[in-house]
Write a protein that holds these residues in place. Structure first.
Motif, mmCIF file in Angstrom:
data_model
loop_
_atom_site.group_PDB
_atom_site.id
_atom_site.type_symbol
_atom_site.label_atom_id
_atom_site.label_comp_id
_atom_site.label_asym_id
_atom_site.label_seq_id
_atom_site.Cartn_x
_atom_site.Cartn_y
_atom_site.Cartn_z
ATOM 1 N N ALA A 38 33.070 -37.380 -36.408
ATOM 2 C CA ALA A 38 34.069 -37.750 -35.392
ATOM 3 C C ALA A 38 34.610 -36.545 -34.630
ATOM 4 O O ALA A 38 35.790 -36.508 -34.270
ATOM 5 N N LEU A 39 33.749 -35.553 -34.361
ATOM 6 C CA LEU A 39 34.161 -34.395 -33.571
ATOM 7 C C LEU A 39 33.995 -34.711 -32.088
ATOM 8 O O LEU A 39 33.139 -35.515 -31.712
ATOM 9 N N PRO A 40 34.796 -34.091 -31.223
ATOM 10 C CA PRO A 40 34.586 -34.263 -29.784
ATOM 11 C C PRO A 40 33.179 -33.810 -29.392
ATOM 12 O O PRO A 40 32.654 -32.835 -29.947
ATOM 13 N N ALA A 41 32.567 -34.501 -28.447
ATOM 14 C CA ALA A 41 31.207 -34.146 -28.024
ATOM 15 C C ALA A 41 31.144 -32.725 -27.490
ATOM 16 O O ALA A 41 30.073 -32.092 -27.497
ATOM 17 N N LEU A 42 32.282 -32.189 -27.050
ATOM 18 C CA LEU A 42 32.297 -30.844 -26.497
ATOM 19 C C LEU A 42 31.966 -29.785 -27.556
ATOM 20 O O LEU A 42 31.386 -28.745 -27.225
ATOM 21 N N ILE A 43 32.298 -30.044 -28.820
ATOM 22 C CA ILE A 43 32.057 -29.032 -29.861
ATOM 23 C C ILE A 43 30.565 -28.796 -30.087
ATOM 24 O O ILE A 43 30.088 -27.659 -29.982
ATOM 25 N N PRO A 44 29.773 -29.824 -30.414
ATOM 26 C CA PRO A 44 28.328 -29.563 -30.500
ATOM 27 C C PRO A 44 27.744 -29.135 -29.163
ATOM 28 O O PRO A 44 26.753 -28.395 -29.117
ATOM 29 N N GLY A 45 28.361 -29.584 -28.060
ATOM 30 C CA GLY A 45 27.896 -29.132 -26.750
ATOM 31 C C GLY A 45 28.056 -27.633 -26.587
ATOM 32 O O GLY A 45 27.165 -26.949 -26.082
ATOM 33 N N LEU A 46 29.195 -27.106 -27.027
ATOM 34 C CA LEU A 46 29.419 -25.662 -26.957
ATOM 35 C C LEU A 46 28.466 -24.911 -27.881
ATOM 36 O O LEU A 46 27.971 -23.827 -27.528
ATOM 37 N N LEU A 47 28.191 -25.480 -29.050
ATOM 38 C CA LEU A 47 27.280 -24.814 -29.992
ATOM 39 C C LEU A 47 25.859 -24.757 -29.432
ATOM 40 O O LEU A 47 25.202 -23.700 -29.481
ATOM 41 N N VAL A 48 25.385 -25.878 -28.909
ATOM 42 C CA VAL A 48 24.047 -25.880 -28.307
ATOM 43 C C VAL A 48 24.036 -24.986 -27.071
ATOM 44 O O VAL A 48 23.068 -24.258 -26.813
#
Length: 427
Positions: A38-48
């Motif tokens: 349930a993390l904001p999509a922005l977090i994995p987006g920033l990691l990728v």
């Protein structure tokens, strides 16, 4: 001596192993962070996005290859670093629910290593192919290698998707660890001795890196193609981080089902690439530019279909629309890659790796920018009065518009004969 078809196939195994690892980090782990954690999509987006930002070093790796670096060493080392990063990323997914800060810090380290590994190993591999492949075989070699990479991505996503249900963090670690170990082993076996056999090593060159990069940038077609790569790959990657979460949140897909959806998409990519490879390379049907334009326009239609299916929800034929998207993505991508391989070997000699690195950097920037933008827009739209399906749908519509722009740009910058002419430095 140039690469034989067997040696080209062996190098394709390396690209296949690379794709198998990357699909886990950009698709499976991304979905787990957004849906299960349930993390904001922005977090994995920033990691990728971070792993793509690290790949800005690609021109440097390419220049090292041009200057006589040991490509075999960098291919193997890059794959090992990539595998380590992917496994640490899986560990971070296990750790985040227990210690969020520590898990996120580990994720940053992991995706940094992933970027270094892809940049070093992937660019060195492409540089070896560009310099050691006969000009008449470059387009076909590009098709073979990318088909094998897509096969690796599709097969890994399908197999892992079937094995991942019912999901547990321990099962995830076992699966990711096994894939990474196998990928490194395949790479070592596949690449060992190829560089020596074709005598592709070169004497060190004393030209400074920035001077070599400027030489390539002065080539008009190389420069125009770089801009096209950026625009088209922004469109290509905008759905990468949101498609699986879309399937989970709007259509009720499980982690295994959404991972298998990614496999189905890449199966479509494989078929699209195979079609163009046979028609354009084997049968000489149609110019590469025409295939690029057709692929871009078809991708636009498929994205609009995916967006509209959100109004139906569970039970809608999402998989069919996603396969269609993959098919047209594959058409566009392999035609662009064929042009890229041909252009890389044209112009001033011993700049093949630098050109591939420049285009790889443009792709990495676009992939990071596109993926991050798509994830961020979904988060922004979901904070409004829009429904979840509408929020995702708007992003898919915007991506479709970018594909139309890419088609128009291809018509302008990709001349019908561009892959048959030599570049003129300074033109």
């Amino acid at each position: 001596m140039k690469l034989s078809w067997v040696q080209i196939f062996r190098l394709g195994l390396v690209q296949m192993a690379l794709g198998a690892i990357v699909v886990l980090t950009t698709s499976t782990l991304n979905r787990l962070m957004i849906v299960e954690l349930a993390l904001p999509a922005l977090i994995p987006g920033l990691l990728v996005g971070l792993h793509y930002a690290i790949q800005l070093s690609r021109p440097g790796w390419g220049f090292k290859s041009d200057a006589g670096g040991n490509r075999t060493f960098w291919i193997i080392t890059g794959m090992a670093i990539l595998a380590l990063g992917a496994f640490l990323a899986a560990v971070a997914v296990w750790l985040i629910p227990q210690a969020a800060t520590l898990g996120l810090l580990l994720s940053v380290l992991a995706y940094t290593l992933i970027g270094v590994g892809v940049g070093a190993g992937g660019t060195s591999l492409l540089a070896l192919m560009a310099t050691a492949t006969a000009p008449t075989r470059r387009a076909a070699a590009a098709t073979i290698v990318w088909l094998m990479m897509i096969f690796g991505i599709a097969a890994t996503a399908g197999i892992v998707g079937a094995m991942l249900d019912p999901y547990t963090p321990a099962l995830l670690l076992r699966i990711v660890g096994s894939v990474c170990a196998l990928a490194v082993l395949v790479t070592v076996i596949a690449v060992w001795g190829v560089e020596r056999a074709v005598h592709a090593e070169q004497e060190p060159e004393k030209t400074p890196f920035l001077d070599g990069l400027k030489e390539v940038w002065r080539e008009r077609e190389a420069r125009n193609f770089t801009l096209f790569v950026f625009l088209s790959m922004t469109a290509y990657f905008m759905q990468e981080l949101i498609l699986e979460p879309y399937a989970g949140l709007v259509f009720g897909f499980t982690p295994g089902q959404s991972t298998s959806l990614s496999g189905a998409q890449n199966g479509g990519v494989f078929i699209g690439m195979l079609l163009v490879g046979i028609a354009a390379t084997g049968l000489k049907w149609g110019a590469l530019r025409s295939w690029v334009i057709a692929g871009c326009l078809g991708s636009c239609v498929a994205l609009l279909a995916i967006a509209s299916l959100g109004t139906i929800g569970p039970g809608a034929p999402l998989t069919a629309a996603v396969v269609a998207l993959g098919f047209f993505n594959g058409m566009f991508a392999v035609a662009a890659i064929g042009s890229m391989m041909a252009l890389a070997g044209a112009g001033r000699e011993r700049r093949e790796g630098t050109r591939m690195g420049l285009w790889g950097a443009a792709q990495a920037i676009a992939a990071g920018f596109g993926g991050l933008t798509g994830a961020a827009l979904v988060d922004v739209f979901r904070m409004t009065s829009l429904s979840t399906s509408q929020s995702f749908g708007l992003v898919f519509v915007f991506e479709a518009a970018l594909f139309i722009a890419a088609a128009f740009m291809a018509a302008q910058v990709m001349e019908r004969s561009m892959t048959r002419r030599a570049l003129v430095p300074g033109e």
